[in-house]
Scaffold this motif. Structure first.
Motif, PDB file in Angstrom:
ATOM      1  N   ARG A 111     -10.597   6.545 -15.688  1.00 32.05           N
ATOM      2  CA  ARG A 111      -9.175   6.277 -15.863  1.00 32.05           C
ATOM      3  C   ARG A 111      -8.624   5.440 -14.711  1.00 32.05           C
ATOM      4  N   ILE A 112      -7.652   4.629 -15.044  1.00 26.18           N
ATOM      5  CA  ILE A 112      -6.809   3.970 -14.052  1.00 26.18           C
ATOM      6  C   ILE A 112      -5.372   4.257 -14.456  1.00 26.18           C
ATOM      7  N   THR A 113      -4.593   4.810 -13.540  1.00 22.20           N
ATOM      8  CA  THR A 113      -3.167   4.986 -13.777  1.00 22.20           C
ATOM      9  C   THR A 113      -2.415   4.224 -12.694  1.00 22.20           C
ATOM     10  N   HIS A 114      -1.276   3.668 -13.070  1.00 24.13           N
ATOM     11  CA  HIS A 114      -0.467   2.928 -12.102  1.00 24.13           C
ATOM     12  C   HIS A 114       0.964   2.870 -12.601  1.00 24.13           C
ATOM     13  N   SER A 115       1.884   2.677 -11.687  1.00 26.54           N
ATOM     14  CA  SER A 115       3.288   2.497 -12.056  1.00 26.54           C
ATOM     15  C   SER A 115       3.412   1.310 -13.011  1.00 26.54           C
ATOM     16  N   VAL A 116       4.271   1.443 -14.009  1.00 28.00           N
ATOM     17  CA  VAL A 116       4.486   0.320 -14.925  1.00 28.00           C
ATOM     18  C   VAL A 116       5.059  -0.889 -14.186  1.00 28.00           C
ATOM     19  N   ALA A 117       5.622  -0.689 -13.007  1.00 26.31           N
ATOM     20  CA  ALA A 117       6.169  -1.795 -12.217  1.00 26.31           C
ATOM     21  C   ALA A 117       5.105  -2.516 -11.397  1.00 26.31           C
ATOM     22  N   ASN A 118       3.885  -1.981 -11.363  1.00 24.43           N
ATOM     23  CA  ASN A 118       2.812  -2.576 -10.564  1.00 24.43           C
ATOM     24  C   ASN A 118       1.997  -3.521 -11.448  1.00 24.43           C
ATOM     25  N   ALA A 119       2.507  -4.742 -11.599  1.00 25.17           N
ATOM     26  CA  ALA A 119       1.872  -5.716 -12.496  1.00 25.17           C
ATOM     27  C   ALA A 119       0.479  -6.104 -12.033  1.00 25.17           C
ATOM     28  N   ALA A 120       0.243  -6.181 -10.725  1.00 23.60           N
ATOM     29  CA  ALA A 120      -1.077  -6.577 -10.225  1.00 23.60           C
ATOM     30  C   ALA A 120      -2.135  -5.550 -10.612  1.00 23.60           C
ATOM     31  N   SER A 121      -1.818  -4.274 -10.490  1.00 23.80           N
ATOM     32  CA  SER A 121      -2.768  -3.237 -10.862  1.00 23.80           C
ATOM     33  C   SER A 121      -3.033  -3.252 -12.360  1.00 23.80           C
ATOM     34  N   CYS A 122      -2.010  -3.525 -13.145  1.00 25.04           N
ATOM     35  CA  CYS A 122      -2.169  -3.605 -14.594  1.00 25.04           C
ATOM     36  C   CYS A 122      -3.128  -4.739 -14.965  1.00 25.04           C
ATOM     37  N   VAL A 175       0.845  -1.197   0.000  1.00 24.39           N
ATOM     38  CA  VAL A 175       0.000   0.000   0.000  1.00 24.39           C
ATOM     39  C   VAL A 175       0.879   1.245   0.000  1.00 24.39           C
ATOM     40  N   GLN A 176       1.908   1.236   0.819  1.00 24.45           N
ATOM     41  CA  GLN A 176       2.811   2.386   0.900  1.00 24.45           C
ATOM     42  C   GLN A 176       3.555   2.606  -0.419  1.00 24.45           C
ATOM     43  N   GLN A 177       4.008   1.525  -1.046  1.00 25.27           N
ATOM     44  CA  GLN A 177       4.780   1.650  -2.290  1.00 25.27           C
ATOM     45  C   GLN A 177       3.949   2.210  -3.434  1.00 25.27           C
ATOM     46  N   TRP A 178       2.762   1.659  -3.640  1.00 28.13           N
ATOM     47  CA  TRP A 178       2.014   1.996  -4.852  1.00 28.13           C
ATOM     48  C   TRP A 178       1.023   3.128  -4.667  1.00 28.13           C
ATOM     49  N   ASN A 179       0.633   3.433  -3.435  1.00 28.26           N
ATOM     50  CA  ASN A 179      -0.422   4.428  -3.221  1.00 28.26           C
ATOM     51  C   ASN A 179       0.024   5.668  -2.467  1.00 28.26           C
ATOM     52  N   ARG A 180       1.187   5.631  -1.868  1.00 26.30           N
ATOM     53  CA  ARG A 180       1.757   6.793  -1.193  1.00 26.30           C
ATOM     54  C   ARG A 180       0.788   7.449  -0.200  1.00 26.30           C
ATOM     55  N   PRO A 181       0.223   6.669   0.747  1.00 29.83           N
ATOM     56  CA  PRO A 181      -0.755   7.266   1.660  1.00 29.83           C
ATOM     57  C   PRO A 181      -0.138   8.105   2.772  1.00 29.83           C
ATOM     58  N   GLY A 182       1.186   8.075   2.903  1.00 29.87           N
ATOM     59  CA  GLY A 182       1.804   8.738   4.044  1.00 29.87           C
ATOM     60  C   GLY A 182       1.613   7.879   5.280  1.00 29.87           C
ATOM     61  N   HIS A 183       1.854   8.451   6.427  1.00 26.64           N
ATOM     62  CA  HIS A 183       1.648   7.742   7.689  1.00 26.64           C
ATOM     63  C   HIS A 183       0.552   8.475   8.448  1.00 26.64           C
ATOM     64  N   LEU A 184      -0.504   7.753   8.784  1.00 25.05           N
ATOM     65  CA  LEU A 184      -1.658   8.350   9.447  1.00 25.05           C
ATOM     66  C   LEU A 184      -1.722   7.922  10.902  1.00 25.05           C
ATOM     67  N   SER A 185      -1.908   8.887  11.790  1.00 25.98           N
ATOM     68  CA  SER A 185      -2.247   8.557  13.170  1.00 25.98           C
ATOM     69  C   SER A 185      -3.714   8.144  13.191  1.00 25.98           C
ATOM     70  N   LEU A 186      -4.161   7.652  14.332  1.00 27.61           N
ATOM     71  CA  LEU A 186      -5.573   7.286  14.468  1.00 27.61           C
ATOM     72  C   LEU A 186      -6.459   8.508  14.243  1.00 27.61           C
ATOM     73  N   ASP A 187      -6.064   9.657  14.785  1.00 28.71           N
ATOM     74  CA  ASP A 187      -6.833  10.894  14.578  1.00 28.71           C
ATOM     75  C   ASP A 187      -6.821  11.326  13.117  1.00 28.71           C
ATOM     76  N   ASP A 188      -5.653  11.222  12.466  1.00 32.28           N
ATOM     77  CA  ASP A 188      -5.556  11.561  11.039  1.00 32.28           C
ATOM     78  C   ASP A 188      -6.489  10.691  10.211  1.00 32.28           C
ATOM     79  N   ALA A 189      -6.498   9.390  10.524  1.00 31.62           N
ATOM     80  CA  ALA A 189      -7.360   8.467   9.779  1.00 31.62           C
ATOM     81  C   ALA A 189      -8.833   8.822   9.975  1.00 31.62           C
ATOM     82  N   GLY A 190      -9.209   9.154  11.209  1.00 28.85           N
ATOM     83  CA  GLY A 190     -10.595   9.569  11.457  1.00 28.85           C
ATOM     84  C   GLY A 190     -10.960  10.820  10.675  1.00 28.85           C
TER      85      GLY A 190
END
Length: 197
Positions: free
Chosen positions: A146-157, A50-65
Motif C-alpha cells: 500500500r501507499i497512502t498519502h494526502s490528496v494534496a500531495n500531488a508528487a506522491s500521487c 518532509v515535515q508537512q507530508w511525513n510528520r517526522p517530528g523534530h529529532l535531536s542528533l541523539d534521537d536520530a541515532g
C-alpha cells in the motif's frame, strides 16, 4: 474441521538475511541507514516538505541515532524495512524509503518515503519504489503493498501511479497534519499486477 490458513510469509524469512543493498539505474543506492547518517536524518526534519507530508517530528542528533538503531532492530524482528536513498557510491542520504506496518502472516505492508531537495526531480523515488516493491513481492513473498498519502500531495500521487499502484479510493479525514485533517488516497499493488514499462 477448521483448517488454519498458513502464513503468507513464514516467520524468519526476512530476519535470517542481512538487509539488502540495491543499486539503482540512475546511480543512487538503497542501503541501510548507518550511525554516521544521524545528522542527515535529524536535519531532514527541518525540511518543510518532509515535515508537512511525513510528520517526522523534530529529532535531536541523539534521537536520530536512536531511530537508526531502532530501524536495524525492526529488520531483525520483521517489523519494518527502511533504507537510505544515498548518493552514488554509498554517499550521503538524500531520502528515505521503507516498508512498515508489516503483516507477514497476512502478506502486506505499507510504504513510507521522502526526498530531500538534493534528490528531488531526478526520478529516484519512482525507481526506488519499484525496486523495493520487486523485493517485497518477488523475493520476500508479500501479496499486497500500500501507499497512502494526502490528496494534496500531488508528487506522491504521481510516484504511486507511475510505479503501478492502482488508486483504490479516498479515505476521508484519515490523517492529522499540522494544518488539520487530510483526506488520504489509498493506492495498492498486488502480486501479479503488471510492472511499469
Amino acid at each position: 474441521m477448521i483448517v488454519p490458513i498458513p502464513a503468507v510469509v513464514p516467520p524468519g524469512r526476512m530476519s535470517r538475511t542481512d538487509q539488502p543493498v540495491f543499486g539503482l539505474a540512475n546511480g543512487f543506492e538503497l542501503r541501510p541507514w548507518r550511525p554516521d547518517d544521524a545528522k542527515v536524518l535529524a536535519d531532514s526534519c527541518q525540511d518543510p516538505d518532509v515535515q508537512q507530508w511525513n510528520r517526522p517530528g523534530h529529532l535531536s542528533l541523539d534521537d536520530a541515532g536512536e531511530r537508526i538503531t531502532r530501524w536495524e532492530k525492526r529488520w531483525r524482528t520483521e517489523e519494518a524495512a527502511v533504507w537510505a536513498i544515498s548518493e552514488p557510491g554509498g554517499g550521503s542520504p538524500v531520502g528515505l524509503i521503507g516498508l512498515g506496518d508489516f503483516d507477514l502472516c497476512g502478506g502486506s505492508a505499507e510504504f513510507l518515503y521522502w526526498l530531500l531537495p538534493a534528490g528531488r526531480g531526478r526520478g529516484v523515488m519512482l525507481e526506488a519504489v519499484v525496486r523495493v516493491s520487486r523485493w517485497a513481492l518477488d523475493d520476500l513473498g508479500l501479496h499486497r503493498l500500500r501507499i497512502t498519502h494526502s490528496v494534496a500531495n500531488a508528487a506522491s500521487c504521481r510516484v504511486a501511479q507511475k510505479a503501478g499502484f492502482a488508486l483504490e479510493g479516498t479515505m476521508r479525514s484519515a490523517l492529522l497534519h499540522s494544518d488539520g485533517w487530510h483526506d488520504e488516497h489509498l493506492h495498492a499493488r498486488v502480486q501479479g499486477d503488471a510492472w511499469p514499462g
